[in-house]
Structures are given as C-alpha cells and as structure tokens.
Write a protein that holds these residues in place. Structure first.
Motif, short mmCIF file in Angstrom:
data_model
loop_
_atom_site.label_atom_id
_atom_site.label_comp_id
_atom_site.label_asym_id
_atom_site.label_seq_id
_atom_site.Cartn_x
_atom_site.Cartn_y
_atom_site.Cartn_z
N PHE A 110 0.84 -1.21 0.00
CA PHE A 110 0.00 0.00 0.00
C PHE A 110 0.87 1.26 0.00
N ALA A 111 1.95 1.24 0.81
CA ALA A 111 2.85 2.39 0.84
C ALA A 111 3.55 2.58 -0.50
N ALA A 112 3.93 1.47 -1.17
CA ALA A 112 4.58 1.58 -2.47
C ALA A 112 3.63 2.17 -3.51
N LEU A 113 2.38 1.76 -3.48
CA LEU A 113 1.39 2.32 -4.41
C LEU A 113 1.20 3.81 -4.18
N SER A 114 1.22 4.21 -2.92
CA SER A 114 1.00 5.62 -2.59
C SER A 114 2.21 6.47 -2.94
N LEU A 115 3.42 6.00 -2.54
CA LEU A 115 4.63 6.80 -2.74
C LEU A 115 5.01 6.93 -4.20
N THR A 116 4.59 6.01 -5.04
CA THR A 116 4.88 6.09 -6.47
C THR A 116 3.82 6.86 -7.24
N GLY A 117 2.91 7.51 -6.54
CA GLY A 117 1.92 8.36 -7.19
C GLY A 117 0.74 7.64 -7.79
N LEU A 118 0.56 6.37 -7.45
CA LEU A 118 -0.54 5.60 -8.04
C LEU A 118 -1.86 5.83 -7.34
N HIS A 119 -1.88 6.62 -6.28
CA HIS A 119 -3.14 6.96 -5.64
C HIS A 119 -3.65 8.33 -6.08
N ARG A 120 -2.95 8.93 -7.00
CA ARG A 120 -3.46 10.17 -7.60
C ARG A 120 -4.54 9.82 -8.61
#
Length: 535
Positions: A125-135
């Motif tokens: 979840f942190a990797a998805l967020s930090l790589t901008g995939l939650h934008r």
C-alpha cells in the motif's frame, strides 16, 4: 454546433468588460450577451446565440459568476473526499482480501502467517501511494499504469520473502504468529494481490466514470490561460462529463474575454487564494498572454496547493519522452502533472526521519575525531573549538550554525570569503576537506538543518542575493542542508550564486529519498578523496 478544432475558436478581445462592472450595464456587442456561468458537466456545449435585448438587459449576468464563490459546503466536501479516497480505498480492500485469503489458505498453496501478510500489505500500500498511483487521473485508463502497479506489488513481496527467509530473520517468526514463510506462499500472495488490485481498479474506474456522467463527483477546475487553446480545452471538458471536471473559470494576465461561457476570475497571481476560496481540485496550465517564466514564482509561492496542477506541453502534438503512466489526458490532449512528492507532510516526515537516523549514526562515528580535532584547535588558538554563526536556514527562519574553528578572528558580518592567510595549517586542511562542518550534524539532530538541502547563507547576503538573482529566495522552500546538489557539482566557495540557486531549486523540485542518498554518497566520496589529496 461546436467547432471541431481549437483553431476555429473565436478569440476576439474587443471591449473587455468584467461582469458586474458599470460598463456591463451599457450597450454591448451581440456576442457579449452570453451569460458567463459554469455549464453543467452533463450538458453539451451550446452555440452562443446573439441577444437582441435592450441595453439594460445584460445587467443580469452580473450575478451569474458569483455562483462558484459560494458553493454548497456539504456537497463540495463530499465531491472532494470521494475522488481522493477512491483509489486508496480500492487498493486497501483488495490487499486486505488477498492477505486474508492467503492467510486462511483459501487461495490454495502454502498458508502464510498473519505477520508477514500484514507487513506485506502495508508495504505494498505504501509503495502504491509513494509512487503516485493513488493520484486520481482525469482519464481513468488502468492499462496505462499496469506496469507500475505490478512493480509496486511485486517489489514488497520480494522484500518480504528475503527478510523472512534470511538467516538473520528480519521478520521474526513470532512477530504476530509462528509460521514458516515459503517462496510459494509469498509468490501466491503477490499474484492474488496483483489480480485483485487490478480488478478492483477496473471496477472502480467503471463506477467513477458512471458517476461522473451523471454529474456527480465533478471537480472544480481552474484554467490558467484563456487563449484559443484554453477555450478549446474548456469546450472538451463540457462535452465529456466522464472526465469529472467542471470549469469554474479562467485566470489570465490580459483583459477578460467576453466570448467564453466561464468567467475570468482574476490573474495567475490569484491562484492560491482562488483554490482555497472556491475549493478548486484541478488547475490546468494552458497557453495565455503571460510569459511562462512568470508562472514559475506564482506556482512556487502557492505552496502546497490542495489541487492537482497539470501543464499542457507547448508541442503537445509530438510524442513526449515521459512515461505514459506519468501523463494524464483530456480527450487526446496530454497533460504533465507537476510533482507533489517532497511537498506532502508524509514526504517531509520521511525526510526528517532519514535525517535523524543518518545524522545520529554519522555523529557517533565521528565523535572520536571531533574530540581530537577540538582538543588540537583549543590548544592552538586558546579559544573555543566551535565557531557559531547565524544563518538563514529556511523561509523566515535563522539558526545558529556550528562549525569547527578554522580562523582566529571572526570574519565581519559582510565579509564574503575567508582569507587563507587568516587560517592556520590545520584550519586550511579542515576547510579543504569540509571536516570543519561535522558539528552541523548536531544542527541536523536539533532540526535546524537537514542533511541535504540548499546551503545556509548569512542574512545580509541572502537578502542581497534575493533582490538581484531571480529565484534565489525560492531555495528557502526547503530546510537548509549540510550538503546539497550544488555542492556535489563543485558549486561552493567563490562560485556563481545564480548557478547554485538553479541547482538548489532543481533539487527541491525533484527531491526523493534516493536523490538524498546519491548526494550523501558523493559528499562522502569527495571528502575521502580530499583526505587522500591532502596527505
């Protein structure tokens, strides 16, 4: 019928009149009778119809542009929260279901313990967020981001397997539940997670598109630049409600246009205020009458806007050397989102944690050397081994910076450089190897400085440089550092301040934890090389 290309958009700028101004009540040309109001996202663009009303009739449009200024608070909050939370909620649910299935053995194969499963889910979840995939993108096309999604899911799986199966036992078996972590179990967890995350995103995109078509979740949008292309972009947004945008108005340096369906709300300098007051969620930077370079200080001065900012590239018809997963799109028009990494609270907290950890380790390792150097300096000069000087370390912030004393007399507050003749042999060696700056690790631990950032300068020079060197003051957006991007490129001492400023601002714009590691490695390598050369 709407023109089929932006080249055919009318762009007259005759007799510009702001709605509500005294001139709006007098005679006006026929095309100015268009009521400037935000069009509903579900309605197709209508052909402007000239009005034959008497001169007093146009007084009605004066109240129309005020609508965006007083939006429904409850509706605005819900329309803002739902898009922002959509992708994180989908990913969290998918990872939770995948983890529960693998922990319970429902997915077949090896059964995993709860501890590694939970740690993997948090890391993914942190990797998805930090790589901008939650934008949340404007164009909801999952296929563009499949590669990045799979990378964000598979890398934590590899780390989980390596940590659990290593001899040192990075993930203790008894952390949450005793169990063995097998290669097959971790691979199964990663595979199930990838399938569920992708499926969840496909379903979530379909639901969001359907909601947008019905006029729900429309995000208030500002377009900077009301020229021909800005008008074209606004027309595309009106005709495609599935994009989830609602143009609130334009920002333009020139006089407002009267042939647009949306009002001109101000100048680009009003961006931060309008984003805050109108609850703007998207800002689109188009081609306007102002210079592109004038927008740089406006966007930087706006700070951490509560809105996504995208730029339309000048040569957008040509293929860009930017990964497609990093682009966005409005009906075939590519958009380049501005980076938000480094400006969020999570990024600042990560940088601060990194600073404290590394500074503590380096200070402990350098403590014996500092004690020896301090004793020698005290014996040679008869003064305190530490030299203190007040320097600018951030926006409106000054801190006392510590260094090892290299000269016997304190330089004047307006002395730019130190005369080598004022330094002892030891002092010249310390300055050449930059070992005199080791006490600044204490400043890092105290929070006065960061390990990496723009180098701090004395207040008099900082103010003078800010007056004469464009963008110099922009360096203060980030806390000053013990080393920096400019320093590792040899820009220290008596070198160009304008070049230093450019490198420092580039570092701030493209900051990442990896860049900090690269700069620290280069700094340590340079110091070691200096020690060898000084023998």
């Amino acid at each position: 019928m709407r023109p089929d290309s932006y080249e055919r958009f009318p762009a007259p700028r005759q007799n510009p009149v702001l709605p509500g101004s005294p001139a709006a009540h007098g005679p006006v040309p026929p095309h100015s009778a268009i009521v400037p109001q935000p069009a509903p996202p579900v309605a197709p663009a209508a052909q402007p119809v000239a009005s034959a009303a008497p001169p007093a009739a146009p007084a009605r449009p004066a109240a129309a542009p005020a609508a965006p200024a007083t939006p429904d608070v409850a509706g605005r909050r819900s329309s803002r929260a739902a898009p922002v939370m959509a992708l994180p909620a989908v990913d969290a649910a998918a990872l939770a279901v995948a983890g529960a299935a693998c922990a319970a053995g429902l997915a077949g194969g090896d059964r995993l313990a709860a501890g590694p499963v939970v740690l993997y889910g948090l890391a993914a979840f942190a990797a998805l967020s930090l790589t901008g995939l939650h934008r949340l993108r404007i164009t909801l096309r999952v296929s563009d981001q499949v590669g990045r999604i799979l990378t964000a899911i598979l890398v934590p799986a590899a780390v989980t397997w390596a940590g659990a199966s290593s001899p040192a036992g990075l993930i203790p078996a008894g952390l949450l539940a005793p169990a063995q972590v097998t290669t097959g179990g971790v691979a199964q967890l990663a595979l199930v997670s990838a399938v569920l995350v992708l499926a969840g995103r496909l379903a979530g995109a379909a639901v969001l598109r359907a909601a947008r078509r019905r006029g729900a979740l429309a995000e208030p949008t500002l377009i900077v630049g009301s020229g021909t292309f800005g008008a074209h972009l606004a027309g595309e947004i009106r005709e495609h409600p599935e994009l989830g945008l609602r143009v609130t108005g334009f920002l333009e340096e020139a006089a407002p246009r009267r042939d647009l369906l949306e009002p001109t709300l101000g100048r680009p300098a009003d961006l931060a205020r309008l984003v805050r007051e109108l609850g703007i969620r998207r800002v689109l930077i188009c081609f306007g009458d102002g210079r592109d370079e004038d927008l740089v200080p406006v966007l930087r001065a706006s700070g951490r806007l509560a809105a996504d900012v995208c730029v339309v590239p000048r040569l957008h018809e040509l293929g860009l050397g930017v990964p497609r997963a990093s682009l966005d799109e409005i009906w075939g028009v590519p958009l380049i989102p501005l980076r938000r990494l480094g400006r969020s609270r999570a990024s600042l907290a990560l940088k601060r944690t990194f600073d404290i950890t590394v500074a503590a380790v380096l200070l402990a390792a350098a403590a014996p050397l500092l004690l020896v150097l301090g004793a020698v300096i005290r014996w040679q000069t008869g003064q305190s081994a530490l030299f203190r000087q007040l320097r600018v370390t951030g926006a409106g912030q000054q801190s006392t910076i510590w260094k090892l004393r290299t000269i016997t007399e304190a330089p004047g507050s307006r002395a730019w450089s130190v005369d080598p003749d004022q330094c002892s042999g030891l002092g010249r060696w310390l300055r050449a190897t930059h070992l005199d700056e080791l006490p600044q690790l204490i400043n890092v631990l105290r929070g006065d400085m960061s390990l990496v950032g723009p180098r701090p300068e004395r207040g008099y020079f900082a103010a003078d440089f800010a007056r004469h060197i464009p963008r110099y003051a922009d360096r203060d957006r980030m806390r000053a550092g013990l080393t920096g991007w400019a320093q590792v490129h040899g820009l220290h001492g008596d070198t160009s301040i304008a070049e230093r400023s450019r490198f420092d601002n580039t570092y701030i714009e493209y900051w990442s934890p990896w860049l900090d590691l690269v700069i620290l490695a280069k700094t340590i390598g340079s110091a070691v090389a200096g020690l060898g050369a000084s023998r």
